[in-house]
Enzyme design. Sequence first.
Site, PDB file in Angstrom:
ATOM      1  N   ASP A 127       0.862  -1.166   0.000  1.00 20.89           N
ATOM      2  CA  ASP A 127       0.000   0.000   0.000  1.00 20.89           C
ATOM      3  C   ASP A 127       0.914   1.236   0.000  1.00 20.89           C
ATOM      4  O   ASP A 127       2.117   1.115   0.241  1.00 20.89           O
ATOM      5  CB  ASP A 127      -0.861  -0.063   1.271  1.00 20.89           C
ATOM      6  CG  ASP A 127      -1.593   1.211   1.538  1.00 20.89           C
ATOM      7  OD1 ASP A 127      -2.335   1.657   0.648  1.00 20.89           O
ATOM      8  OD2 ASP A 127      -1.430   1.783   2.634  1.00 20.89           O
TER       9      ASP A 127
ATOM     10  N   ASP B 180      -0.145   5.158   1.020  1.00 14.63           N
ATOM     11  CA  ASP B 180      -0.359   6.130   2.087  1.00 14.63           C
ATOM     12  C   ASP B 180      -0.324   5.473   3.462  1.00 14.63           C
ATOM     13  O   ASP B 180      -1.052   4.512   3.729  1.00 14.63           O
ATOM     14  CB  ASP B 180      -1.717   6.826   1.918  1.00 14.63           C
ATOM     15  CG  ASP B 180      -1.747   7.738   0.711  1.00 14.63           C
ATOM     16  OD1 ASP B 180      -0.842   8.583   0.600  1.00 14.63           O
ATOM     17  OD2 ASP B 180      -2.654   7.583  -0.122  1.00 14.63           O
TER      18      ASP B 180
HETATM   19  O1  C5P Z   1      -2.501   4.486  -0.534  1.00 12.66           O
HETATM   20  P1  C5P Z   1      -3.740   4.139   0.280  1.00 12.66           P
HETATM   21  O2  C5P Z   1      -4.535   3.026  -0.327  1.00 12.66           O
HETATM   22  O3  C5P Z   1      -3.415   3.943   1.710  1.00 12.66           O
HETATM   23  O4  C5P Z   1      -4.663   5.474   0.193  1.00 12.66           O
HETATM   24  C1  C5P Z   1      -5.856   5.569   0.888  1.00 12.66           C
HETATM   25  C2  C5P Z   1      -5.832   6.597   1.985  1.00 12.66           C
HETATM   26  O5  C5P Z   1      -6.163   7.883   1.476  1.00 12.66           O
HETATM   27  C3  C5P Z   1      -6.900   6.290   3.013  1.00 12.66           C
HETATM   28  O6  C5P Z   1      -6.330   5.678   4.151  1.00 12.66           O
HETATM   29  C4  C5P Z   1      -7.556   7.640   3.330  1.00 12.66           C
HETATM   30  O7  C5P Z   1      -7.418   8.019   4.674  1.00 12.66           O
HETATM   31  C5  C5P Z   1      -6.866   8.630   2.438  1.00 12.66           C
HETATM   32  N1  C5P Z   1      -7.814   9.541   1.755  1.00 12.66           N
HETATM   33  C6  C5P Z   1      -7.672  10.903   1.898  1.00 12.66           C
HETATM   34  N2  C5P Z   1      -8.541  11.751   1.250  1.00 12.66           N
HETATM   35  C7  C5P Z   1      -9.531  11.276   0.477  1.00 12.66           C
HETATM   36  C8  C5P Z   1      -9.676   9.888   0.316  1.00 12.66           C
HETATM   37  C9  C5P Z   1      -8.786   9.049   0.981  1.00 12.66           C
HETATM   38  O8  C5P Z   1      -6.759  11.348   2.597  1.00 12.66           O
HETATM   39  N3  C5P Z   1     -10.335  12.115  -0.134  1.00 12.66           N
HETATM   40 MG    MG Z   2      -2.794   3.228   3.462  1.00 12.86          MG
END
Ligand code: C5P
Ligand code: MG
Length: 297
Positions: free
Chosen positions: A49, A51
């Site tokens: 993954d 983030d």
């Molecule tokens: O790379 P990863 O799959 O972890 O990315 C997903 C993350 O992005 C989620 O854990 C979520 O907290 C974050 N997110 C965000 N803003 C959004 C949608 C998702 O920060 N609008």
């Molecule tokens: Mg993540």
Amino acid sequence: DSSELTPFEIFFQKIEKFSKLHMKDRDRVQEILQSMQKAGSKTLQVISDFDMTLTRFEYNGKRCPTCHNILERSDVISSDCKKKLQGLLDKYYPIEIDTTLSVEEKLPLMVEWWTKAHELLVNQKIKKDGLAKAVRDSDAKLRDGYKDFFDHLHEHSIPLLIFSAGIGDILEEVIRQTEVFHPNVKVISNYMDFDESGVLKAFKGELIHIYNKREGALLNTGHFQELRTQTNVLLLGDSLGDLNMADGVQDMENILKIGFLNDKVEERKQSYLDSYDIVLIKDESLDVPNAVIRFLT
Ligand code: C5P
Ligand code: MG
């Protein structure tokens, strides 16, 4: 007498000493690791993954940004839109990490979050050529040990799939600017679609959010088909949704799942221990994955 220890025992004693490392079943972890080592590094692939797994959760007591946050906080977004995006984060992030709601209850709300955020972003007429600066100006930070992680996998020709529900264009820029976007890295994520004048008009393909990585994996059978001899998987994630990232892997023999538990530690510890083989609690480094990779290569 340590001279009687096997290389495996020396390695395992070392990782067990990491105070942030927790395991529910250490015998099982030992079995998986030994079996993976026996199979050899040619059979290894890493699926991670992005983030809060490859990037840091906190730095100097301050939260670090996700791909979305990098963009949202940059000057390509108007201040009015920033407020709305912050409003979404304040509403939906607590739901993402809520332990009292089931995945079924969270799923539609997560789709709502991503959909609303992407709509707002598309309305901002973001220019492709502004993304590099947005990343450069941001507080994005890969975890300590990232260089060793990326470089070592590259040197040993081990495929690394970064599977992210973030924004592909942003995450690519992060790893490009830190000079670790090597040819062994493949990214599956939400990519921006720009019009002929380089202005964001939509996001490409099926939305990837936190709970549909299984579907995302199954849409990318071509990638996993190419890697069908890499039957041993090291998986890194920070959400329980990340456990499905390897669902497209063909003829899987072993999988070792390492989970970063960054937030709501006490509430989520048991469920992480039940689903990840190794849980790293509030660890901002890649030291354990790096030790495992070195042992396997
Ligand atoms: O790379 P990863 O799959 O972890 O990315 C997903 C993350 O992005 C989620 O854990 C979520 O907290 C974050 N997110 C965000 N803003 C959004 C949608 C998702 O920060 N609008
Ligand atoms: Mg993540």
